[in-house]
Enzyme design. Sequence first.
Site, mmCIF file in Angstrom:
data_model
loop_
_atom_site.group_PDB
_atom_site.id
_atom_site.type_symbol
_atom_site.label_atom_id
_atom_site.label_comp_id
_atom_site.label_asym_id
_atom_site.label_seq_id
_atom_site.Cartn_x
_atom_site.Cartn_y
_atom_site.Cartn_z
ATOM 1 N N CYS A 116 1.681 -0.257 7.396
ATOM 2 C CA CYS A 116 0.966 -1.177 7.176
ATOM 3 C C CYS A 116 1.329 -2.608 7.220
ATOM 4 O O CYS A 116 0.408 -3.671 7.253
ATOM 5 C CB CYS A 116 0.699 -1.000 5.559
ATOM 6 S SG CYS A 116 -0.313 0.652 5.175
ATOM 7 N N HIS A 257 -2.565 -7.094 2.911
ATOM 8 C CA HIS A 257 -2.847 -5.969 3.213
ATOM 9 C C HIS A 257 -3.680 -5.149 2.069
ATOM 10 O O HIS A 257 -3.547 -5.541 0.733
ATOM 11 C CB HIS A 257 -1.701 -4.922 3.397
ATOM 12 C CG HIS A 257 -1.738 -3.579 3.501
ATOM 13 N ND1 HIS A 257 -2.577 -3.131 4.343
ATOM 14 C CD2 HIS A 257 -1.278 -2.508 2.841
ATOM 15 C CE1 HIS A 257 -2.431 -1.856 4.309
ATOM 16 N NE2 HIS A 257 -1.657 -1.397 3.592
ATOM 17 N N ASN A 287 -8.004 1.658 3.159
ATOM 18 C CA ASN A 287 -6.651 0.923 3.735
ATOM 19 C C ASN A 287 -7.045 1.595 5.180
ATOM 20 O O ASN A 287 -6.728 2.804 5.573
ATOM 21 C CB ASN A 287 -5.609 1.852 3.022
ATOM 22 C CG ASN A 287 -4.244 1.255 3.600
ATOM 23 O OD1 ASN A 287 -4.269 0.690 4.829
ATOM 24 N ND2 ASN A 287 -3.220 1.601 3.018
HETATM 25 C C1 COA Z 1 -2.180 6.730 -4.976
HETATM 26 C C2 COA Z 1 -2.738 5.934 -6.100
HETATM 27 C C3 COA Z 1 -4.119 5.503 -6.125
HETATM 28 C C4 COA Z 1 -2.776 6.981 -7.261
HETATM 29 O O1 COA Z 1 -3.024 6.263 -8.614
HETATM 30 P P1 COA Z 1 -2.226 6.243 -9.875
HETATM 31 O O2 COA Z 1 -2.904 5.460 -10.989
HETATM 32 O O3 COA Z 1 -0.776 5.980 -9.693
HETATM 33 O O4 COA Z 1 -2.388 7.790 -10.306
HETATM 34 P P2 COA Z 1 -1.454 8.842 -10.720
HETATM 35 O O5 COA Z 1 -0.644 9.358 -9.242
HETATM 36 O O6 COA Z 1 -0.719 8.416 -11.721
HETATM 37 O O7 COA Z 1 -2.386 10.110 -10.927
HETATM 38 C C5 COA Z 1 -3.132 10.011 -12.041
HETATM 39 C C6 COA Z 1 -4.040 11.317 -12.302
HETATM 40 O O8 COA Z 1 -4.981 10.998 -11.352
HETATM 41 C C7 COA Z 1 -5.049 12.055 -10.479
HETATM 42 N N1 COA Z 1 -5.691 11.626 -9.387
HETATM 43 C C8 COA Z 1 -4.954 11.477 -8.201
HETATM 44 N N2 COA Z 1 -5.839 11.155 -7.136
HETATM 45 C C9 COA Z 1 -7.142 11.487 -7.393
HETATM 46 C C10 COA Z 1 -8.383 11.445 -7.010
HETATM 47 N N3 COA Z 1 -8.789 10.936 -5.772
HETATM 48 N N4 COA Z 1 -9.614 11.772 -7.799
HETATM 49 C C11 COA Z 1 -9.210 12.136 -9.269
HETATM 50 N N5 COA Z 1 -8.081 12.129 -9.659
HETATM 51 C C12 COA Z 1 -6.950 11.853 -8.835
HETATM 52 C C13 COA Z 1 -3.790 12.835 -10.333
HETATM 53 O O9 COA Z 1 -3.633 14.153 -10.273
HETATM 54 C C14 COA Z 1 -3.216 12.436 -11.782
HETATM 55 O O10 COA Z 1 -3.617 13.668 -12.601
HETATM 56 P P3 COA Z 1 -2.766 14.096 -13.862
HETATM 57 O O11 COA Z 1 -2.579 12.955 -14.608
HETATM 58 O O12 COA Z 1 -3.598 15.257 -14.395
HETATM 59 O O13 COA Z 1 -1.530 14.574 -13.309
HETATM 60 C C15 COA Z 1 -1.610 4.799 -6.547
HETATM 61 O O14 COA Z 1 -0.424 5.234 -6.959
HETATM 62 C C16 COA Z 1 -1.798 4.127 -5.161
HETATM 63 O O15 COA Z 1 -2.482 3.385 -4.695
HETATM 64 N N6 COA Z 1 -0.496 3.838 -4.591
HETATM 65 C C17 COA Z 1 0.053 3.039 -3.662
HETATM 66 C C18 COA Z 1 -0.529 3.831 -2.178
HETATM 67 C C19 COA Z 1 -0.637 3.107 -1.215
HETATM 68 O O16 COA Z 1 -0.947 1.893 -1.196
HETATM 69 N N7 COA Z 1 -0.087 3.609 0.134
HETATM 70 C C20 COA Z 1 -0.508 2.793 1.191
HETATM 71 C C21 COA Z 1 0.845 2.194 1.916
HETATM 72 S S1 COA Z 1 1.087 0.572 1.464
#
Ligand code: COA
Length: 332
Positions: A116, A257, A287
């Site tokens: 990214c 980004h 993204n």
């Molecule tokens: C991936 C991301 C969106 C997850 O969001 P989060 O708030 O951290 O969510 P969590 O991982 O804590 O998950 C919370 C819950 O939502 C659920 N969940 C994850 N994806 C889901 C989806 N698409 N739909 C519904 N539920 C979802 C998880 O299973 C979890 O459930 P649980 O509590 O029963 O275990 C977030 O961590 C993120 O954006 N991270 C950075 C990723 C990124 O930007 N990567 C690119 C490189 S720069």
Amino acid sequence: MGRRIAAKITGVAGYVPPRVVTNFDLQKVVETTDEWIRTRTGIRERHVVDKGVAASHLATEAAKKLLAKKNVAPEEIDLIVVASVTPDMMFPATACLVQERLGAKNAWGFDLSAACSGFVYALTVGAQFVGAGTHRKALVIGSDVMTSILNFEDRATCVLFGDGAGAVLVEPAESEDECILDFHNDVDGSGGCFLYMPGGGSLNPPSQETVEKKMHYVHQEGQQVFKYAVRKMAEVSCQLLERNGFSIKDLALVVPHQANLRIIRAMQERLGLDDSKVLVNIDRYGNTTAGTIPLGLRDAVNEGRLKKGDLVLLVAVGAGYTTGGMLLRWAY
Ligand SMILES: CC(C)(COP(=O)(O)OP(=O)(O)OC[C@H]1O[C@@H](n2cnc3c(N)ncnc32)[C@H](O)[C@@H]1OP(=O)(O)O)[C@@H](O)C(=O)NCCC(=O)NCCS
């Protein structure tokens, strides 16, 4: 005093494939909801390629639009740098495919892999050749087809990404009022284990086993990446401003980004940065990895949010971990 580069962006263009996949479409594929995706990421829809369309095609379309807009002949281009983690194939480089399709017969070029942060890295490299005076028209492109490496059974990753490309033309700058003022790029390899694709390279060459173990997909620990991204994007933004004698209020626009709207807003909160000074288009594209910043610049230009002399900050964090930041004076 920052690390000046006597180069400027003189044009920008982008290309996303026409097919739109909304959150509601994804609800039919994986256990998720439009509400979860919107509130947790800010994404409403993303553009997705059809079979047979690869990173080089998106890159070429963006570059063609740019050359047409600038009235530049392909033969005038002397360097092509393509940032991508989803190249058409291991080799030849995507830059070679783009060079051939454009007819840029006087250009050399190569690909650069920084996920990214790829576009900021590529812009740093392309601009250095222009700033050194050895090249006069560099094409810097970010292009990714993330849907080619997404596991549509993993709801935590497959909803985040889209496909797209953006390209900028880099030419010599005449003065400090229009040049790249500074850049900060760094790597923290200890974060490599939080975002990666294990299969397909020389460590785990493609085999039935790598396919069965789903090693050709993005693997991510989202929360780790989230925290690192917020901290680093804010830190690097501060550093770049401070060492050049600027404060937040001097900025006309930040083009960050686009990984997650909550990452962008948390970074803004740390910086005390108003929404009006931040380009956000993640709702429409998701993204697109190396594509986000040039697509953001394109949208900023189209929306009339940039004018000559504006202080602009580009900032990104990506797999690696890689971080890229650049402070520049908008040149047109
Ligand atoms: C991936 C991301 C969106 C997850 O969001 P989060 O708030 O951290 O969510 P969590 O991982 O804590 O998950 C919370 C819950 O939502 C659920 N969940 C994850 N994806 C889901 C989806 N698409 N739909 C519904 N539920 C979802 C998880 O299973 C979890 O459930 P649980 O509590 O029963 O275990 C977030 O961590 C993120 O954006 N991270 C950075 C990723 C990124 O930007 N990567 C690119 C490189 S720069």
